[in-house]
Design an enzyme around this catalytic site. Structure first.
Site, PDB file in Angstrom:
ATOM      1  N   GLY A   1     -20.491  42.401   0.048  1.00 27.32           N
ATOM      2  CA  GLY A   1     -21.791  42.581  -0.580  1.00 27.32           C
ATOM      3  C   GLY A   1     -22.607  43.740  -0.044  1.00 27.32           C
TER       4      GLY A   1
ATOM      5  NE  ARG B   1     -23.889  45.957 -14.845  1.00 29.83           N
ATOM      6  CZ  ARG B   1     -23.715  46.894 -13.924  1.00 29.83           C
ATOM      7  NH1 ARG B   1     -22.723  47.760 -14.043  1.00 29.83           N
ATOM      8  NH2 ARG B   1     -24.509  46.982 -12.887  1.00 29.83           N
TER       9      ARG B   1
ATOM     10  CG  ASP C   1     -17.245  46.439 -14.889  1.00 29.63           C
ATOM     11  OD1 ASP C   1     -16.159  46.741 -15.416  1.00 29.63           O
ATOM     12  OD2 ASP C   1     -17.496  46.645 -13.689  1.00 29.63           O
TER      13      ASP C   1
END
Length: 504
Positions: free
Chosen positions: A137, A194, A263
């Site tokens: 992350g 997206r 994406d």
């Protein structure tokens, strides 16, 4: 229809340092997961985009304060913020993944700027979320600096793009190929919707939330398409036109996105997700930089076809909304998608004429430009420098020396220049007027890979001068600034960057 005005009054406390007005977080919880950023042990503000902050009604001096750096690093959640990780799916290198989502980013909320336009504020590199899968992350400082530099350069070039508000050093390390300093980027976008966002609900057969998403997107980005009988088809038409035009603008500056998955395709028509992106030095249509694009799917010349493919996947998600009955919906969507080539060609040839100094529209202009590009590829001519030097040659043939020197065989340019000057003979403007117009279409400065890498290497060692100077130079890409001439130069063979990396 779910309505969110793109031009909206600010509905939060006017005294708050950042005045949030969050609409996406009010959609059903299937759209996102709430979360909190990971704490940064010793945050340090590396660069702040003062002009963008003022545009967003945020005081730059507040952002520089400890309280502001606390927000930009993810250590503090400001009043009115409702941090969420957005859900989406996507085709990655042609393979469908039904659940991706923000694995290292959190949307802090939305703000309305001085012109009344709504923008997302997102922290990128802010820690794990439900969508992180096996990732940590976090973001390496290098990827933060790359996106800051390239996104702001794209904005200065006039190409629709997400923006960068701030780059922060976190004070901790991330593990990639080696141990690297961590960073957080504050990204500003018209939205983070997206193609993959629509695919997320379509893959689940969730037509109810798909309709909510479409209505929300229309209200936020394409309100002029709403309210009619064919609202969703008109919406699709508008997205096709926007993304066709965006792709053409990439091709006109030699930009390679590098990871053009669904994406990473923004419905707003903005360039998004600057991972292994790059600007070409020597021109070649098959150029690939991304280390993960092993088969050249996203090579420079393939980008229009890939964007059209992504739009076909987008159409598939909208079929239940476009018409009753699959056959009718497919027929209508295919007719709309077929217009991609028209929109792209129109934008591309218009931009190409500006780069070549042509005001009038004449048959053969596209072929003239294509012949120049072919000769550039054969002669290893630098993309940006060739068109910039061509601007000088547009005055008269005595100024050809600059552009000729960029070709391995200068005769290749000479042969083309005869045809070009014959075509210029049909134009009405003076040589100097033509030069001026071409200089405004052909940048002197682009974010060259070797310059970005040098700025990253220095920043990792605690030296920020190259980062700041490069960002400052790129803020004025069309200006002739002799004092920064070195930034316009192509890399030497030893400096040339052959591969770029995603950074995740």
């Amino acid at each position: 229809m779910t309505v969110v005005a793109n031009h909206a009054p600010i509905s939060t406390d006017a005294a708050a340092p950042i005045r949030f007005d969050n609409t996406y977080a009010r959609l059903p919880e299937a759209f996102y997961e709430r979360g909190r950023p990971t704490t940064a042990p010793a945050p340090q503000l590396l660069r702040l985009n003062d002009a963008l902050a003022r545009q967003l009604r945020i005081d730059p001096e507040f952002l520089r304060s400890p309280a502001g750096v606390g927000i930009l690093s993810g250590n503090d959640t400001p009043p009115g913020s409702d941090p969420i990780a957005q859900a989406y799916a996507g085709h990655q290198f042609g393979n469908f993944v039904p659940q991706l989502g923000d694995g290292r980013a959190l949307l802090l909320g939305e703000v309305v700027d001085i012109a009344g336009v709504r923008y997302d504020l997102q922290l990128k590199g802010s820690g794990r979320t439900r969508f992180s899968r096996r990732g940590d992350g976090r973001a390496a400082l290098g990827s933060v600096i790359r996106e800051y530099i390239v996104s702001e350069a794209m904005a200065a070039l006039g190409i629709p793009t997400t923006r960068s508000l701030a780059a922060v050093l976190t004070g901790d390390s991330v593990t990639r190929e080696r141990i690297l300093p961590g960073g957080v980027l504050t990204r500003v976008a018209s939205s983070h919707l997206r193609v993959g966002t629509f695919q997320y609900f379509a893959a689940r057969g969730d037509v109810e939330n798909l309709r909510i998403l479409a209505d929300y997107t229309i209200s936020r980005h394409y309100s002029n398409t709403g309210g009619g009988e064919d609202t969703y088809l008109a919406f699709y038409d508008a997205v096709v036109a926007a993304l066709a035009g965006l792709t053409a603008r990439w091709m006109l500056v030699g930009f390679i996105h590098g990871v053009l998955n669904t994406d990473n395709t923004a419905i707003s028509g903005e360039t998004i997700d600057y991972g292994p992106c790059a600007f070409m030095d020597a021109y070649h249509p098959d150029k690939v930089f991304s280390s993960i694009d092993q088969f050249g799917r996203y090579a420079f010349a393939s980008q229009p076809a890939v964007m059209k493919w992504n739009l076909a996947r987008f159409a598939e998600t909208l079929l239940p909304l476009i018409a009753d009955g699959a056959e009718k919906a497919i027929e209508a969507a295919n007719a709309s998608l077929a217009l991609f080539n028209h929109h792209y060609n129109e934008a591309y040839i218009s931009g190409l004429r500006r780069k070549l100094g042509l005001k009038l529209e004449m048959e053969g202009d596209l072929e003239l430009g294509a012949d120049l590009l072919a000769r550039m590829a054969d002669n290893h001519a630098d993309f940006t420098l060739t068109f910039r030097a061509l601007s000088e040659a547009a005055v008269d043939a005595t100024r050809d020396i600059g552009v000729r020197s960029l070709f391995a065989d200068p005769a290749a340019f000479d042969q083309w220049a005869e045809r070009w000057r014959e075509r210029l003979g049909h134009e009405y403007q003076s040589g100097e007027a033509r030069r001026s117009g071409m200089l405004s279409a052909n940048p002197m400065f682009i974010p060259r890979n070797h310059r970005i890498q040098a700025a990253i290497a220095d920043a990792e060692a605690g030296r920020l001068d190259k980062f700041h100077e490069l960002a400052d130079v790129l803020a004025h890409p069309y200006d002739d600034r002799p004092e920064y001439a070195d930034y316009a130069k192509a890399p030497t063979p030893e400096e040339e960057v052959q591969q770029t990396f995603c950074g995740t």
